[in-house]
Design a protein around this motif. Sequence first.
Motif, short mmCIF file in Angstrom:
data_model
loop_
_atom_site.label_atom_id
_atom_site.label_comp_id
_atom_site.label_asym_id
_atom_site.label_seq_id
_atom_site.Cartn_x
_atom_site.Cartn_y
_atom_site.Cartn_z
N UNK A 1 36.53 42.15 37.13
CA UNK A 1 37.80 42.86 37.39
C UNK A 1 38.23 42.45 38.80
N UNK A 2 39.39 42.88 39.21
CA UNK A 2 39.79 42.65 40.60
C UNK A 2 39.53 43.91 41.42
N UNK A 3 39.01 43.73 42.61
CA UNK A 3 38.94 44.84 43.56
C UNK A 3 39.71 44.39 44.79
N UNK A 4 40.77 45.11 45.13
CA UNK A 4 41.68 44.70 46.20
C UNK A 4 42.06 43.23 46.05
N UNK A 5 42.48 42.89 44.83
CA UNK A 5 43.04 41.55 44.52
C UNK A 5 42.01 40.43 44.47
N UNK A 6 40.73 40.75 44.53
CA UNK A 6 39.70 39.70 44.49
C UNK A 6 38.82 39.93 43.25
N UNK A 7 38.57 38.88 42.44
CA UNK A 7 37.69 39.08 41.28
C UNK A 7 36.27 39.42 41.71
N UNK B 1 43.95 35.28 38.55
CA UNK B 1 43.70 35.17 39.99
C UNK B 1 43.90 33.72 40.43
N UNK B 2 43.39 32.78 39.64
CA UNK B 2 43.53 31.36 39.97
C UNK B 2 45.01 30.94 39.99
N UNK B 3 45.73 31.27 38.92
CA UNK B 3 47.12 30.80 38.83
C UNK B 3 48.01 31.46 39.87
N UNK B 4 47.68 32.67 40.28
CA UNK B 4 48.48 33.31 41.34
C UNK B 4 48.33 32.57 42.66
N UNK B 5 47.22 31.86 42.81
CA UNK B 5 46.97 31.13 44.06
C UNK B 5 47.19 29.63 43.92
N UNK C 1 37.89 24.69 35.62
CA UNK C 1 36.46 24.81 35.27
C UNK C 1 35.67 25.41 36.43
N UNK C 2 36.06 25.06 37.65
CA UNK C 2 35.39 25.64 38.82
C UNK C 2 35.62 27.15 38.89
N UNK C 3 36.86 27.57 38.62
CA UNK C 3 37.19 29.00 38.73
C UNK C 3 36.42 29.83 37.71
N UNK C 4 36.25 29.27 36.50
CA UNK C 4 35.58 30.06 35.45
C UNK C 4 34.08 29.75 35.36
#
Length: 160
Positions: free
Chosen positions: A49-55, A111-115, A125-128
């Motif tokens: 989940x995200x906590x303060x915008x961070x997974x 989270x990845x696409x927002x950044x 692949x790195x993100x997941x």
Amino acid sequence: MEVTVVVNGQEHRREIEPRLLLVHLLRDELGLTGTHWGCDTSNCGACVVWMDEVPVKSCTVLAAMADGRRVRTVEGLAGRGGLDQLQTSFMLCHGLQCGFCTPAMLMTARWLLDRNPDPSDTEVRGAISGLTCRCTGYENIVRSIRHAAQQESLRQELPG
Ligand code: FES
Ligand code: FES
């Protein structure tokens, strides 16, 4: 102890055991069962989940650590306009089979696409890489995330 957590924009106050994990606060106390719990070893990533915008892996976070924080779960992903583009792309590109890993994949990909609105296959692949999918072989998950990125960038190019 008492905690107050804002989940998907809504404030919740609960009396909890200090040892309660965030994943159990979400699932058992707040009924947000979209966040999955797949292991006891912090390995599977199904609980992201995200906590303060961070997974974060919510099975590695004490609910007490979320006190006063903002949490976003997959239930908060769809907006008033309907499904998030990622949810649509996962549907169109067959990015899921059993769906167990899907909420965490969606939250991580969002989270990845927002950044990084135009990630390469390697960046996706790195993100997941911290998430386990036992069904898809990952190929269609990567395709779904790239598809969502393309659709979002096309939408941005539209006038008005
Ligand atoms: Fe497996 Fe959190 S439930 S990493
Ligand atoms: Fe079954 Fe990923 S779709 S674990």
